[in-house]
Design an enzyme around this catalytic site. Structure first.
Site, PDB file in Angstrom:
ATOM      1  N   GLU A   1       0.786  -1.172  -0.034  1.00 20.40           N
ATOM      2  CA  GLU A   1       0.111   0.111   0.005  1.00 20.40           C
ATOM      3  C   GLU A   1       0.814   1.103  -0.027  1.00 20.40           C
ATOM      4  O   GLU A   1       2.119   1.113   0.422  1.00 20.40           O
ATOM      5  CB  GLU A   1      -0.864  -0.051   1.325  1.00 20.40           C
ATOM      6  CG  GLU A   1      -0.203   0.067   2.631  1.00 20.40           C
ATOM      7  CD  GLU A   1      -0.910  -0.405   3.624  1.00 20.40           C
ATOM      8  OE1 GLU A   1      -1.521  -1.525   3.629  1.00 20.40           O
ATOM      9  OE2 GLU A   1      -0.810   0.122   4.732  1.00 20.40           O
TER      10      GLU A   1
ATOM     11  N   LYS B   1       2.694   4.840   1.114  1.00 15.31           N
ATOM     12  CA  LYS B   1       3.270   5.232   2.274  1.00 15.31           C
ATOM     13  C   LYS B   1       2.927   6.622   2.217  1.00 15.31           C
ATOM     14  O   LYS B   1       3.544   7.392   1.633  1.00 15.31           O
ATOM     15  CB  LYS B   1       4.917   5.045   2.218  1.00 15.31           C
ATOM     16  CG  LYS B   1       5.478   5.477   3.770  1.00 15.31           C
ATOM     17  CD  LYS B   1       7.012   5.287   3.617  1.00 15.31           C
ATOM     18  CE  LYS B   1       7.546   5.334   5.028  1.00 15.31           C
ATOM     19  NZ  LYS B   1       7.470   6.979   5.335  1.00 15.31           N
TER      20      LYS B   1
ATOM     21  N   ASP C   1       2.607  10.327   3.159  1.00 15.47           N
ATOM     22  CA  ASP C   1       3.865  11.447   3.676  1.00 15.47           C
ATOM     23  C   ASP C   1       3.095  12.339   4.455  1.00 15.47           C
ATOM     24  O   ASP C   1       2.912  13.581   4.081  1.00 15.47           O
ATOM     25  CB  ASP C   1       4.419  11.777   2.506  1.00 15.47           C
ATOM     26  CG  ASP C   1       5.600  12.588   3.043  1.00 15.47           C
ATOM     27  OD1 ASP C   1       5.878  12.494   4.174  1.00 15.47           O
ATOM     28  OD2 ASP C   1       6.363  13.291   2.166  1.00 15.47           O
TER      29      ASP C   1
ATOM     30  N   TYR D   1      -4.361   2.902   8.567  1.00 17.28           N
ATOM     31  CA  TYR D   1      -3.579   1.750   7.677  1.00 17.28           C
ATOM     32  C   TYR D   1      -3.205   0.308   8.688  1.00 17.28           C
ATOM     33  O   TYR D   1      -2.382  -0.387   8.248  1.00 17.28           O
ATOM     34  CB  TYR D   1      -2.653   2.139   6.820  1.00 17.28           C
ATOM     35  CG  TYR D   1      -1.396   3.121   7.579  1.00 17.28           C
ATOM     36  CD1 TYR D   1      -0.779   2.528   8.561  1.00 17.28           C
ATOM     37  CD2 TYR D   1      -1.349   4.410   7.286  1.00 17.28           C
ATOM     38  CE1 TYR D   1       0.122   3.411   9.265  1.00 17.28           C
ATOM     39  CE2 TYR D   1      -0.582   5.236   7.871  1.00 17.28           C
ATOM     40  CZ  TYR D   1       0.253   4.761   8.923  1.00 17.28           C
ATOM     41  OH  TYR D   1       1.101   5.734   9.389  1.00 17.28           O
TER      42      TYR D   1
ATOM     43  N   LYS E   1      11.111   3.392  -0.438  1.00 17.94           N
ATOM     44  CA  LYS E   1      11.170   4.773  -0.384  1.00 17.94           C
ATOM     45  C   LYS E   1      11.438   4.904  -2.230  1.00 17.94           C
ATOM     46  O   LYS E   1      12.029   4.627  -2.813  1.00 17.94           O
ATOM     47  CB  LYS E   1      12.481   5.347   0.084  1.00 17.94           C
ATOM     48  CG  LYS E   1      12.129   5.172   1.631  1.00 17.94           C
ATOM     49  CD  LYS E   1      11.258   6.100   2.395  1.00 17.94           C
ATOM     50  CE  LYS E   1      12.235   7.347   2.697  1.00 17.94           C
ATOM     51  NZ  LYS E   1      11.167   8.300   3.662  1.00 17.94           N
TER      52      LYS E   1
ATOM     53  N   CYS F   1      10.421  50.201  -5.046  1.00 14.65           N
ATOM     54  CA  CYS F   1       9.788  49.279  -6.099  1.00 14.65           C
ATOM     55  C   CYS F   1      10.521  49.211  -7.213  1.00 14.65           C
ATOM     56  O   CYS F   1      10.891  50.089  -7.999  1.00 14.65           O
ATOM     57  CB  CYS F   1       8.520  49.649  -6.002  1.00 14.65           C
ATOM     58  SG  CYS F   1       7.429  48.679  -7.409  1.00 14.65           S
TER      59      CYS F   1
ATOM     60  N   CYS G   1       8.144  50.723 -10.238  1.00 14.27           N
ATOM     61  CA  CYS G   1       7.583  52.060  -9.931  1.00 14.27           C
ATOM     62  C   CYS G   1       8.443  52.886  -9.205  1.00 14.27           C
ATOM     63  O   CYS G   1       8.127  54.035  -9.108  1.00 14.27           O
ATOM     64  CB  CYS G   1       6.201  52.138  -9.730  1.00 14.27           C
ATOM     65  SG  CYS G   1       5.828  51.817  -8.107  1.00 14.27           S
TER      66      CYS G   1
ATOM     67  N   CYS H   1       5.232  47.504  -1.973  1.00 11.05           N
ATOM     68  CA  CYS H   1       5.061  48.702  -2.755  1.00 11.05           C
ATOM     69  C   CYS H   1       3.713  49.269  -2.484  1.00 11.05           C
ATOM     70  O   CYS H   1       2.972  48.492  -2.924  1.00 11.05           O
ATOM     71  CB  CYS H   1       5.262  48.470  -4.240  1.00 11.05           C
ATOM     72  SG  CYS H   1       4.630  49.951  -5.220  1.00 11.05           S
TER      73      CYS H   1
ATOM     74  N   CYS I   1       1.089  51.643  -9.632  1.00  9.68           N
ATOM     75  CA  CYS I   1       2.357  50.845 -10.013  1.00  9.68           C
ATOM     76  C   CYS I   1       1.892  49.704 -11.265  1.00  9.68           C
ATOM     77  O   CYS I   1       0.876  49.055 -10.836  1.00  9.68           O
ATOM     78  CB  CYS I   1       2.875  49.869  -8.767  1.00  9.68           C
ATOM     79  SG  CYS I   1       3.924  48.699  -9.061  1.00  9.68           S
TER      80      CYS I   1
END
Ligand code: IVH
Length: 702
Positions: free
Chosen positions: A134, A136, A138, A247, A343, A437, A440, A455, A461
């Site tokens: 099955e 794994k 994460d 599980y 893995k 910025c 601008c 900004c 802008c």
């Protein structure tokens, strides 16, 4: 969990409850109402295949809340309302697991698995071993205890022996049943193990929201899931949309005079039992094999599907299937000898940080983006990578010219894992964050509690204006196809498009003369722009790009008023009374609707013909078919096919093009053929006659 008859009966009951919603639901029906709600939670959260619309579920849920408020004596621990918990959690007491939570030994290739199989067979003196394989998952591992069919405790892994009691937060995960009929298997108490996940879509949305709030993105969904379980506000946990796969059964106590259920003779049997009891176990993903060769094949094939899954997995787990054999093989101090993790290849790569560009987003946030030497990570070539904010650059200790480790996970967006200062040659350079910025030249500002430089020249802008138009057009907002990012930039540069209302005044004659703009694409663009005027209010609200307003909050805002400009009369306090609206959101909405330029923008959009009224308010009550899908087959006697289909849509339903598990109703006329045959094989499809359909519609239309 639910067979065809039960499914049909519960769906019938649902429709009947929904139909009589205006009269309210009486207290004696409380058990039935709870069963109906549990059924729909299961369809939605475990099967991922809902049979009703979210709004319909909400109506039923609210009806149950009402009965319970009026009759507090009827409240029971396993009621669907009892997930919600008011107030904050003070702390997470330490609790001891019934059985220590060990981790798994790792393998990385076929040879490792062959070796594992050889040892397992030697120890158990078997010629051929049966394995259950099955994914794994994460995420963050959890352990749940059910006693007398009720969830009584949920805990984190902790150090494997002692974890944190996070029961209240576990109750917020809608795929974890609050009650499950373990007693029907003769079980009094059981400890179940699993993994809490945040799926890739929710992770991406969550990260986007963090970014919007000026907070650093999380590296992967695992961190998001683990972090969410430790939040002290259960309501916030609920909003994180966590999921859980269960599980493993680590401990079982039987009811007196009961024998161990046959299901528990194998691991695959345990998964099936959990699935039948309403848990999301890897019942559909798991496979049982005799011998290791087929196991290797399945693991390799599953790795190919990894990117297509809605959640992250980092490998497969191979378990000896017979529990008797598992006991024989036993454990080392670190891991069981009857299981091993396979893995997958890490989606990492190293590269060189060549340059940093500073991009300005629609809210004015300035994001540093690293340009790197192209590198392959999990099948994708990465050439640039977001560095998020100034703090992130410091945290990761990044300099121009550094060698960096990159990882792709979760939302597919690559992240910098770390730099390698030990490889520096002296030719590296410090990364300087700009003070004004980059587009601008307006001075950048950073509020104390935020990580992002901004900004604040938002109305002038150019970068922000363009990004706002792009967001307005985007798929989840006004969905104007044919007016994509590059075209918006081009039209802006050509002075054809200077603000959002400008979308509706584009100079199509001039556009037709541009290179690369054929007659057909311009006509399609025109049609898409015209069609967007009819988009519902919540899409418009989302498209306005008000800070902190994602799609969900946009829907809440759209529901609460008759006209969008009504918000000009709302106080911050009134805004905060709405669902999901906290102080930050309320403040942002208040400011938006108290800014003259924004009001002018909305008035211009309304003059153009966009939808600022909340039409759904009226539609809502007459759309009993909303969320329901229909398909017609055979010859109808009383209606033309096109009329019948239009009637469905007028009542809020949807017409599907073929028979699938997404279909709720197949309306069968005379001489029905293959669709009818196919539908009979899918338990959840309700097959009805034309007359039954008409009765439904007449009931729905009122
Ligand atoms: S079985 C006694 N099955 O991986 C063995 N673990 O690296 C119990 N995990 O701590 C674990 N998916 O958190 C098992 N299908 C799966 C799993 C799984 C993810 C996690 C689990 C464990 C870790 C070991």
């Amino acid at each position: 969990m639910y067979n065809k008859e039960q499914t049909q009966q519960l769906q019938q009951q649902t429709i009947s409850f929904l139909k009589h919603m205006n009269k309210g639901i009486d207290a004696p029906a409380i058990d039935e109402l709870r069963s109906v709600l549990r059924f729909h939670e299961y369809r939605y959260y475990v099967m991922n295949d809902p049979l009703i619309a979210d709004t319909e579920y909400d109506q039923l849920y609210k009806a149950l809340e009402k009965i319970e408020t009026e009759n507090p004596g009827l409240i029971i621990a396993g009621s669907p309302t009892q997930r919600v918990s008011k107030g904050l959690i003070k702390d997470f007491p330490k609790v001891q697991h019934l059985v220590p939570m060990l981790s798994l030994d790792n393998s990385y290739d076929a040879a490792d698995l062959v070796d594992f199989d050889r040892k397992a067979r030697e120890l158990s003196r078997l010629e051929v071993m049966e394995y259950c394989v099955e994914p794994k998952f994460d995420g963050a591992s959890i352990s749940l205890i059910y006693e007398n069919d009720l969830l009584v405790r949920g805990a984190t892994r902790g150090d494997g022996v002692v974890g944190d009691d996070i029961t209240t937060n576990i109750r917020q995960i809608r795929s974890v049943p609050l009650s499950a009929s373990f007693s029907s298997f003769g079980i009094q108490q059981i400890e179940v193990r699993g993994e809490v996940l945040m799926n890739k879509n929710h992770f991406k949305a969550y990260n986007d929201m963090l970014e919007d709030q000026g907070v650093a993105r999380l590296a992967n969904p695992r961190n998001a899931a683990a972090g969410s379980l430790r939040i002290k506000d259960p309501k916030e946990v609920s909003r994180r949309n966590l999921e859980a796969f269960l599980y493993h059964i680590s401990d079982v106590s039987l009811l007196s005079k009961h024998e161990a259920p046959p299901a528990l003779q194998t691991h695959s049997g345990s998964l099936k039992m959990l699935w039948e009891l309403g848990f999301r176990s890897p019942e559909k993903e798991k496979k049982v094999f005799k011998g290791i060769a087929a196991v290797v094949e399945y693991c390799e094939a599953f790795e190919q599907q990894r990117d297509g899954l809605p959640y992250e997995i980092d490998g497969m787990v191979i378990k000896v299937n017979q529990l008797e054999m598992q006991e024989k093989l036993g454990m080392t101090t670190h891991h069981p000898r009857w299981a091993i993790a396979y893995k997958f290849k890490a989606r990492q790569g190293t590269s060189k940080l060549k340059a940093v560009e500073f991009q300005v987003g629609r809210t004015g946030a300035v994001t540093p983006v690293a340009k790197i030497d192209p590198v392959q990570v999990g099948g994708v070539t990465v050439t640039s990578i977001s560095l998020h904010n100034e703090e992130y650059i410091k945290e990761k200790n990044l300099q121009l010219g550094d060698t960096i480790l990159i990882e792709r996970s979760g939302d597919v967006i690559p992240q910098v894992v770390k730099s390698f200062p030990e490889l520096r040659t002296g030719s590296e350079a410090i990364i300087h964050f700009p003070v004004s910025c980059p587009v601008c030249a307006y001075p950048l500002e950073k509020p104390q509690d935020e990580a992002v430089w901004r900004c604040n020249n938002s109305n002038n802008c150019p970068a922000q204006i363009v990004e706002r138009i792009i967001h307005f057009n985007s798929k989840d907002a006004m969905d104007i196809r044919g007016l994509g990012d590059a075209i918006v930039r081009k039209f802006y540069a050509l002075d054809y498009l200077k603000d959002i209302p400008g979308i509706y005044h584009l100079p199509f004659e001039a556009i037709r003369k541009l290179e690369g703009f054929g007659e057909k694409s311009v006509t399609n663009m025109q049609a898409a722009i015209e069609a967007s005027k009819k988009q519902p209010l919540h899409r418009l609200i989302y498209g306005l790009g008000i800070r902190y307003i994602g799609e969900t909050t946009a829907k809440v805002l759209a529901q609460e008023v008759n006209h969008l400009l009504d918000y000009t009369h709302f106080s911050v306090e009134q805004l905060q009374e709405m669902e999901d609206v906290g102080p930050k959101v309320a403040d942002s909405v208040y400011r938006f609707f108290h800014n003259d330029q924004n009001i002018q923008l909305l008035q211009r959009l309304e003059d153009i013909g966009l939808q600022l009224k909340n039409e759904k308010k009226e539609l809502h009550t007459s759309s009993t078919l909303s969320g329901q899908t229909f398909l017609f087959t055979g010859t109808l006697n009383k209606l033309k096919r096109s009329e019948a289909e239009a009637t469905v849509e007028e009542n809020g339903g949807t017409i599907l093009s073929g028979v699938s598990s997404k279909l709720n109703y197949l309306v069968v006329g005379e001489d029905a053929g293959s669709k009818f045959e196919k539908a009979k094989k899918i338990a959840t499809i309700k097959i009805i006659s034309e007359d039954e359909f008409l009765r439904m519609i007449n009931g729905a239309a009122k």
